[in-house]
Design a protein around this motif. Structure first.
Motif, short mmCIF file in Angstrom:
data_model
loop_
_atom_site.label_atom_id
_atom_site.label_comp_id
_atom_site.label_asym_id
_atom_site.label_seq_id
_atom_site.Cartn_x
_atom_site.Cartn_y
_atom_site.Cartn_z
N GLY A 83 38.02 40.26 17.28
CA GLY A 83 39.41 40.78 17.69
C GLY A 83 40.34 39.53 17.86
N ARG A 84 41.03 39.22 18.98
CA ARG A 84 41.82 38.33 19.16
C ARG A 84 41.95 38.24 20.69
NH1 ARG A 84 44.02 34.53 15.99
NH2 ARG A 84 46.18 33.99 16.73
N GLY A 85 41.85 36.79 20.93
CA GLY A 85 41.99 36.47 22.59
C GLY A 85 43.14 35.60 22.99
N PHE A 86 43.60 35.77 23.98
CA PHE A 86 44.81 34.71 24.64
C PHE A 86 44.61 34.32 25.71
CE2 PHE A 86 46.46 38.25 21.59
CZ PHE A 86 47.39 37.31 20.76
N VAL A 87 44.89 33.03 26.04
CA VAL A 87 44.73 32.40 27.29
C VAL A 87 46.00 31.73 27.76
CG1 VAL A 87 42.36 31.72 26.74
CG2 VAL A 87 44.26 30.13 26.12
N ALA A 88 46.12 31.92 29.32
CA ALA A 88 47.09 31.28 29.83
C ALA A 88 46.67 30.11 30.54
CB ALA A 88 47.67 32.17 31.17
N LEU B 95 50.36 38.52 29.86
CA LEU B 95 49.18 38.76 29.00
C LEU B 95 49.23 40.00 28.16
CD1 LEU B 95 46.39 36.59 30.79
CD2 LEU B 95 47.39 36.13 28.32
N LEU B 96 49.43 41.09 28.95
CA LEU B 96 49.57 42.18 28.49
C LEU B 96 50.76 42.42 27.52
CD1 LEU B 96 48.80 45.09 31.11
CD2 LEU B 96 47.47 44.36 28.84
#
Length: 160
Positions: free
Chosen positions: A55-60, A100-101
């Motif tokens: 899938g895809r991940g995102f980070v702050a 993030l959402l």
């Protein structure tokens, strides 16, 4: 704080940091449900890496520190399954979860075919802060599933 938070795509180098943050963040959920065997606390590094590939991940990041993360995966039927939205306890209630959402939804809304038709996520029935956030972002409850005597998962969804 003095620094601004930046959000970007997660990569393989981030996996270990995400896993450590995930372990920290899910302690509260384990406490609520008196269950330290929940999947986010037992997930292996290899399994997390596989999720990032599938899938895809995102980070702050705050400076170089990963302080929040989320993962999403688009199914063949057009459902984006959003999972493991985590924010470091010291930074909760500052809007990072909502940001993030927004990022994961924007990313998948812009994907080529198959286009995202809906976004779906789940949380425990006693996770009031999570439920409040998801509802404030337009998610509505579509199902519940009893996992055990202490935990019922609430599935929420919204149209893309």
């Amino acid at each position: 704080m003095g620094m601004s938070v930046t959000i970007s795509a997660a990569d393989a180098q981030d996996a270990e940091h995400i896993l450590k943050l995930q372990y920290l963040c899910y302690q509260r959920e384990a406490e609520i449900y008196q269950d330290w065997s929940i999947e986010p606390l037992t997930q292996s590094l290899d399994a997390l890496r596989a999720e990032l590939v599938e899938g895809r991940g995102f980070v702050a990041r705050l400076g170089s520190e990963i302080v929040a993360s989320v993962r999403g995966r688009l199914d063949e039927d057009g459902t984006v399954r959003i999972s493991k939205l985590i924010v470091h306890p010291r930074l909760q209630r500052h809007g990072l979860g909502g940001r993030l959402l927004d990022v994961v939804e924007s990313h998948f809304a812009g994907e080529p075919a198959p286009a995202a038709k809906r976004f779906q996520l789940f949380t425990g029935h006693r996770s009031e802060a999570n439920l409040r956030l998801y509802r404030s972002k337009g998610y509505e409850q579509v199902a519940t599933r009893e996992i055990g005597p202490r935990l019922t998962l609430v599935t929420l969804e919204k149209a893309a």
